[in-house]
Design a protein around this motif. Sequence first.
Motif, PDB file in Angstrom:
ATOM      1  N   ARG A 106      32.275  -5.085  21.799  1.00 29.79           N
ATOM      2  CA  ARG A 106      32.802  -4.700  20.476  1.00 29.79           C
ATOM      3  C   ARG A 106      32.682  -5.837  19.477  1.00 29.79           C
ATOM      4  O   ARG A 106      32.778  -5.655  18.284  1.00 29.79           O
ATOM      5  CB  ARG A 106      34.263  -4.255  20.596  1.00 29.79           C
ATOM      6  CG  ARG A 106      34.402  -2.873  21.215  1.00 29.79           C
ATOM      7  CD  ARG A 106      35.838  -2.574  21.555  1.00 29.79           C
ATOM      8  NE  ARG A 106      36.359  -3.550  22.519  1.00 29.79           N
ATOM      9  CZ  ARG A 106      37.505  -3.416  23.160  1.00 29.79           C
ATOM     10  NH1 ARG A 106      38.273  -2.366  22.940  1.00 29.79           N
ATOM     11  NH2 ARG A 106      37.912  -4.316  24.022  1.00 29.79           N
ATOM     12  N   ASP A 107      32.507  -7.070  19.973  1.00 31.16           N
ATOM     13  CA  ASP A 107      32.364  -8.213  19.079  1.00 31.16           C
ATOM     14  C   ASP A 107      30.980  -8.295  18.449  1.00 31.16           C
ATOM     15  O   ASP A 107      30.759  -9.105  17.561  1.00 31.16           O
ATOM     16  CB  ASP A 107      32.635  -9.521  19.840  1.00 31.16           C
ATOM     17  CG  ASP A 107      34.108  -9.638  20.191  1.00 31.16           C
ATOM     18  OD1 ASP A 107      34.910  -8.874  19.614  1.00 31.16           O
ATOM     19  OD2 ASP A 107      34.445 -10.468  21.044  1.00 31.16           O
ATOM     20  N   PHE A 108      30.047  -7.500  18.948  1.00 32.71           N
ATOM     21  CA  PHE A 108      28.686  -7.557  18.410  1.00 32.71           C
ATOM     22  C   PHE A 108      28.467  -6.427  17.419  1.00 32.71           C
ATOM     23  O   PHE A 108      29.139  -5.400  17.476  1.00 32.71           O
ATOM     24  CB  PHE A 108      27.661  -7.453  19.551  1.00 32.71           C
ATOM     25  CG  PHE A 108      27.713  -8.618  20.491  1.00 32.71           C
ATOM     26  CD1 PHE A 108      27.081  -9.807  20.175  1.00 32.71           C
ATOM     27  CD2 PHE A 108      28.404  -8.529  21.689  1.00 32.71           C
ATOM     28  CE1 PHE A 108      27.134 -10.889  21.036  1.00 32.71           C
ATOM     29  CE2 PHE A 108      28.461  -9.611  22.559  1.00 32.71           C
ATOM     30  CZ  PHE A 108      27.825 -10.794  22.234  1.00 32.71           C
ATOM     31  N   ASP A 109      27.511  -6.648  16.543  1.00 31.70           N
ATOM     32  CA  ASP A 109      27.213  -5.671  15.517  1.00 31.70           C
ATOM     33  C   ASP A 109      26.151  -4.706  16.047  1.00 31.70           C
ATOM     34  O   ASP A 109      25.003  -5.085  16.227  1.00 31.70           O
ATOM     35  CB  ASP A 109      26.700  -6.413  14.262  1.00 31.70           C
ATOM     36  CG  ASP A 109      26.573  -5.463  13.080  1.00 31.70           C
ATOM     37  OD1 ASP A 109      27.194  -4.381  13.120  1.00 31.70           O
ATOM     38  OD2 ASP A 109      25.852  -5.817  12.131  1.00 31.70           O
ATOM     39  N   HIS A 110      26.541  -3.500  16.333  1.00 36.36           N
ATOM     40  CA  HIS A 110      25.572  -2.517  16.819  1.00 36.36           C
ATOM     41  C   HIS A 110      26.129  -1.125  16.569  1.00 36.36           C
ATOM     42  O   HIS A 110      27.314  -0.959  16.256  1.00 36.36           O
ATOM     43  CB  HIS A 110      25.270  -2.713  18.305  1.00 36.36           C
ATOM     44  CG  HIS A 110      26.502  -2.597  19.161  1.00 36.36           C
ATOM     45  ND1 HIS A 110      27.098  -1.392  19.458  1.00 36.36           N
ATOM     46  CD2 HIS A 110      27.264  -3.543  19.764  1.00 36.36           C
ATOM     47  CE1 HIS A 110      28.145  -1.599  20.216  1.00 36.36           C
ATOM     48  NE2 HIS A 110      28.283  -2.884  20.411  1.00 36.36           N
ATOM     49  N   ASP A 111      25.286  -0.166  16.745  1.00 37.94           N
ATOM     50  CA  ASP A 111      25.679   1.212  16.494  1.00 37.94           C
ATOM     51  C   ASP A 111      25.548   2.042  17.769  1.00 37.94           C
ATOM     52  O   ASP A 111      25.053   3.152  17.761  1.00 37.94           O
ATOM     53  CB  ASP A 111      24.809   1.796  15.358  1.00 37.94           C
ATOM     54  CG  ASP A 111      25.321   3.163  14.913  1.00 37.94           C
ATOM     55  OD1 ASP A 111      26.535   3.416  15.070  1.00 37.94           O
ATOM     56  OD2 ASP A 111      24.510   3.971  14.443  1.00 37.94           O
ATOM     57  N   TYR A 112      25.980   1.484  18.878  1.00 38.67           N
ATOM     58  CA  TYR A 112      25.895   2.175  20.163  1.00 38.67           C
ATOM     59  C   TYR A 112      27.285   2.588  20.632  1.00 38.67           C
ATOM     60  O   TYR A 112      28.270   1.891  20.354  1.00 38.67           O
ATOM     61  CB  TYR A 112      25.315   1.252  21.232  1.00 38.67           C
ATOM     62  CG  TYR A 112      23.799   1.166  21.217  1.00 38.67           C
ATOM     63  CD1 TYR A 112      23.047   1.858  22.160  1.00 38.67           C
ATOM     64  CD2 TYR A 112      23.144   0.378  20.278  1.00 38.67           C
ATOM     65  CE1 TYR A 112      21.675   1.774  22.159  1.00 38.67           C
ATOM     66  CE2 TYR A 112      21.768   0.292  20.268  1.00 38.67           C
ATOM     67  CZ  TYR A 112      21.034   0.998  21.212  1.00 38.67           C
ATOM     68  OH  TYR A 112      19.676   0.910  21.210  1.00 38.67           O
ATOM     69  N   GLU A 113      27.326   3.651  21.372  1.00 35.87           N
ATOM     70  CA  GLU A 113      28.503   3.895  22.203  1.00 35.87           C
ATOM     71  C   GLU A 113      28.217   3.200  23.528  1.00 35.87           C
ATOM     72  O   GLU A 113      27.264   3.554  24.228  1.00 35.87           O
ATOM     73  CB  GLU A 113      28.695   5.400  22.422  1.00 35.87           C
ATOM     74  CG  GLU A 113      29.867   5.702  23.334  1.00 35.87           C
ATOM     75  CD  GLU A 113      29.869   7.140  23.839  1.00 35.87           C
ATOM     76  OE1 GLU A 113      30.778   7.498  24.590  1.00 35.87           O
ATOM     77  OE2 GLU A 113      28.938   7.897  23.494  1.00 35.87           O
ATOM     78  N   VAL A 114      28.992   2.175  23.845  1.00 38.22           N
ATOM     79  CA  VAL A 114      28.715   1.384  25.042  1.00 38.22           C
ATOM     80  C   VAL A 114      29.200   2.142  26.277  1.00 38.22           C
ATOM     81  O   VAL A 114      30.359   2.535  26.363  1.00 38.22           O
ATOM     82  CB  VAL A 114      29.397  -0.006  24.951  1.00 38.22           C
ATOM     83  CG1 VAL A 114      29.135  -0.804  26.213  1.00 38.22           C
ATOM     84  CG2 VAL A 114      28.902  -0.750  23.717  1.00 38.22           C
ATOM     85  N   LEU A 115      28.289   2.365  27.230  1.00 34.82           N
ATOM     86  CA  LEU A 115      28.623   3.118  28.434  1.00 34.82           C
ATOM     87  C   LEU A 115      28.844   2.217  29.640  1.00 34.82           C
ATOM     88  O   LEU A 115      29.423   2.632  30.637  1.00 34.82           O
ATOM     89  CB  LEU A 115      27.497   4.114  28.750  1.00 34.82           C
ATOM     90  CG  LEU A 115      27.225   5.142  27.650  1.00 34.82           C
ATOM     91  CD1 LEU A 115      25.998   5.975  28.003  1.00 34.82           C
ATOM     92  CD2 LEU A 115      28.431   6.053  27.443  1.00 34.82           C
ATOM     93  N   GLY A 116      28.374   1.001  29.551  1.00 42.16           N
ATOM     94  CA  GLY A 116      28.527   0.101  30.688  1.00 42.16           C
ATOM     95  C   GLY A 116      27.610  -1.084  30.517  1.00 42.16           C
ATOM     96  O   GLY A 116      27.043  -1.280  29.435  1.00 42.16           O
TER      97      GLY A 116
END
Length: 141
Positions: A106-116
């Motif tokens: 969450r500290d990084f700038d991205h547009d993903y839903e992180v799954l693992g």
Amino acid sequence: VRTDVIPRNTRQRTVILETVRTLGNHPSADEVFEAVRHKLPRVSLSTVYRNLEFLANSGLIRKLEMGGLPVRFDSTVSPHFHIRCISCNRIDDLRGRRVVVVEDARDFDHDYEVLGYQVEFIGLCSNCRAESSPHHEPSAC
Ligand SMILES: [Zn+2]
Ligand SMILES: [Zn+2]
């Protein structure tokens, strides 16, 4: 319990699961197939593979995809990290103190839903270190 009343598919799956557990140390589908043939003489590699996929999807084993290698299977399903020997591709569990290497996504700038995430440690196992050691090199004469 008469084993002949258990459906064949269920028995195959049970034998394959037991084999992954007995083999330990992250066998490939080929290795499971070789070991399982003694108990299931008529089983095919594709049947073994299909059952391994099913067991992985059921959460009974873990599927490991590392370093572009053929898929390995892990009977330890609790979270743990692995280390792979870059020379012989042996894979071991990392034991001991909990290893924390992953930053919070969450500290990084991205547009993903992180799954693992996947973490792979690499190194040289003790066998390969011994082989490459100058003490074990055959003499030139
Ligand atoms: Zn090695
Ligand atoms: Zn493992």
